[in-house]
Design a protein around this motif. Sequence first.
Motif, PDB file in Angstrom:
ATOM      1  N   LYS A 197      -9.333  12.756  -9.350  1.00 10.54           N
ATOM      2  CA  LYS A 197      -8.549  13.599 -10.261  1.00 10.54           C
ATOM      3  C   LYS A 197      -7.088  13.626  -9.848  1.00 10.54           C
ATOM      4  O   LYS A 197      -6.180  13.516 -10.688  1.00 10.54           O
ATOM      5  N   GLU A 198      -6.847  13.762  -8.538  1.00 11.96           N
ATOM      6  CA  GLU A 198      -5.473  13.760  -8.036  1.00 11.96           C
ATOM      7  C   GLU A 198      -4.793  12.417  -8.308  1.00 11.96           C
ATOM      8  O   GLU A 198      -3.628  12.368  -8.717  1.00 11.96           O
ATOM      9  N   ALA A 199      -5.535  11.338  -8.075  1.00  8.71           N
ATOM     10  CA  ALA A 199      -4.954  10.004  -8.226  1.00  8.71           C
ATOM     11  C   ALA A 199      -4.599   9.710  -9.678  1.00  8.71           C
ATOM     12  O   ALA A 199      -3.581   9.063  -9.951  1.00  8.71           O
ATOM     13  N   ALA A 200      -5.420  10.178 -10.618  1.00 10.69           N
ATOM     14  CA  ALA A 200      -5.138   9.948 -12.037  1.00 10.69           C
ATOM     15  C   ALA A 200      -3.803  10.586 -12.428  1.00 10.69           C
ATOM     16  O   ALA A 200      -3.004   9.999 -13.166  1.00 10.69           O
ATOM     17  N   LYS A 201      -3.539  11.774 -11.910  1.00 12.37           N
ATOM     18  CA  LYS A 201      -2.262  12.443 -12.184  1.00 12.37           C
ATOM     19  C   LYS A 201      -1.103  11.697 -11.535  1.00 12.37           C
ATOM     20  O   LYS A 201      -0.022  11.578 -12.118  1.00 12.37           O
ATOM     21  N   LYS A 202      -1.323  11.193 -10.327  1.00 13.84           N
ATOM     22  CA  LYS A 202      -0.268  10.457  -9.632  1.00 13.84           C
ATOM     23  C   LYS A 202       0.074   9.161 -10.347  1.00 13.84           C
ATOM     24  O   LYS A 202       1.240   8.758 -10.399  1.00 13.84           O
ATOM     25  N   SER A 205       2.293   9.924 -13.152  1.00 15.57           N
ATOM     26  CA  SER A 205       3.644  10.172 -12.644  1.00 15.57           C
ATOM     27  C   SER A 205       4.333   8.870 -12.271  1.00 15.57           C
ATOM     28  O   SER A 205       5.528   8.687 -12.525  1.00 15.57           O
ATOM     29  N   MET A 206       3.586   7.954 -11.660  1.00 15.66           N
ATOM     30  CA  MET A 206       4.143   6.642 -11.298  1.00 15.66           C
ATOM     31  C   MET A 206       4.605   5.898 -12.533  1.00 15.66           C
ATOM     32  O   MET A 206       5.662   5.257 -12.548  1.00 15.66           O
ATOM     33  N   ASN A 207       3.823   5.993 -13.589  1.00 12.24           N
ATOM     34  CA  ASN A 207       4.143   5.287 -14.828  1.00 12.24           C
ATOM     35  C   ASN A 207       5.407   5.852 -15.472  1.00 12.24           C
ATOM     36  O   ASN A 207       6.239   5.113 -16.007  1.00 12.24           O
ATOM     37  N   ASN A 209       7.845   7.660 -13.894  1.00 12.38           N
ATOM     38  CA  ASN A 209       9.022   7.627 -13.023  1.00 12.38           C
ATOM     39  C   ASN A 209       9.244   6.281 -12.352  1.00 12.38           C
ATOM     40  O   ASN A 209      10.063   6.174 -11.435  1.00 12.38           O
ATOM     41  N   ASN A 210       8.493   5.266 -12.800  1.00 17.33           N
ATOM     42  CA  ASN A 210       8.611   3.932 -12.193  1.00 17.33           C
ATOM     43  C   ASN A 210       8.417   3.989 -10.672  1.00 17.33           C
ATOM     44  O   ASN A 210       9.152   3.369  -9.909  1.00 17.33           O
ATOM     45  N   GLY A 211       7.419   4.752 -10.256  1.00 16.23           N
ATOM     46  CA  GLY A 211       7.149   4.885  -8.826  1.00 16.23           C
ATOM     47  C   GLY A 211       6.444   3.673  -8.267  1.00 16.23           C
ATOM     48  O   GLY A 211       6.091   2.738  -8.995  1.00 16.23           O
ATOM     49  N   ASP A 212       6.236   3.666  -6.938  1.00 19.27           N
ATOM     50  CA  ASP A 212       5.533   2.555  -6.326  1.00 19.27           C
ATOM     51  C   ASP A 212       4.183   3.012  -5.784  1.00 19.27           C
ATOM     52  O   ASP A 212       3.874   4.201  -5.754  1.00 19.27           O
ATOM     53  N   PHE A 213       3.412   2.044  -5.327  1.00 20.66           N
ATOM     54  CA  PHE A 213       2.026   2.294  -4.942  1.00 20.66           C
ATOM     55  C   PHE A 213       1.899   3.219  -3.736  1.00 20.66           C
ATOM     56  O   PHE A 213       0.884   3.866  -3.552  1.00 20.66           O
ATOM     57  N   ARG A 214       2.942   3.315  -2.912  1.00 30.28           N
ATOM     58  CA  ARG A 214       2.870   4.177  -1.734  1.00 30.28           C
ATOM     59  C   ARG A 214       2.721   5.645  -2.105  1.00 30.28           C
ATOM     60  O   ARG A 214       2.186   6.435  -1.329  1.00 30.28           O
TER      61      ARG A 214
END
Length: 306
Positions: A197-202, A205-207, A209-214
Amino acid sequence: QELTGLDCDLSMTSSSGLYMSCLLHLWGGTDWRVRPLVAAIKEWAKANKLVKEVRPTDYFTNFTIVMLVICYLQQEHRMLPTLLRLEELGSDKDKFSCEDGVTVSFLHNINPHLADINRCLNNNISMLQLLRGFFEFYAHFDFGANCLNPITGETIKKNKLWPKTSSLDIYNPLEPELNVSYNVCPKAVKLFKSKCKEAAKKVDSMNENNGDFRELIGKEDGANLAIPRIFEVGLKQSKNRTVISKSDKNSDSVNQVKSLSEDFDSILNSVNPITESEREGMRLQAEKQKSIRSSKKKPKVYKQNF
């Protein structure tokens, strides 16, 4: 393996383990997105303490994580064939009997049948979409009532009378009387669903904010992450183009695969991969340590009476 720095499993009693590895390799070769997806989720599971280093364990193993990915891709995307379908396509030359009584008959050469067994072969679903789909699928999965069956590619009702039932039930593809995840305890399953559940939200957010896998696995900036790049897992890259195989002359397919790989590569583009020089240094260091240990061992002397 100290010299190469690779972890491997050894099977000394029968060849059924060899055919299980063959089946996993076959599934990994069905679509170019499977191996990097598995690598990413294994790294995520390790970072979130779902996979423990100690053995035996009542948490997840890498094999369990791989089977979770396989079942997800079978059911949600029809990207991977079921074992039953592979057995239907198999011939007499694909039949083998193992020393422990296990018989396998699944198709070994899948290349002529890729369009039939992989419904996602020509679509443009991204690695990020697959990653989020995995977390969403298992965040809402009822492990208490259902079990996963990679043989039929279905979710079926859990059989409470099954001697191998546990908190997480996944049928072993080659030995369906065994539960791949028999060792996993209720606490580990609860943690897994929470982390999904936490990872799905992250991922959302990555999508945005153009975040990275870290961000997903909690790695600090500058940390090396041993996840294979897209072109290190089944694809080869030449100077100006991507090559799937020597026999592939279709430039449209090549361009499609290259464009599909860019989104997941962008997630990992800020991660520092291990360079060839670093890898060579690790190999030489392993050789040195092995040589030192060998020099300290006293040779065994065997006496013979004639």
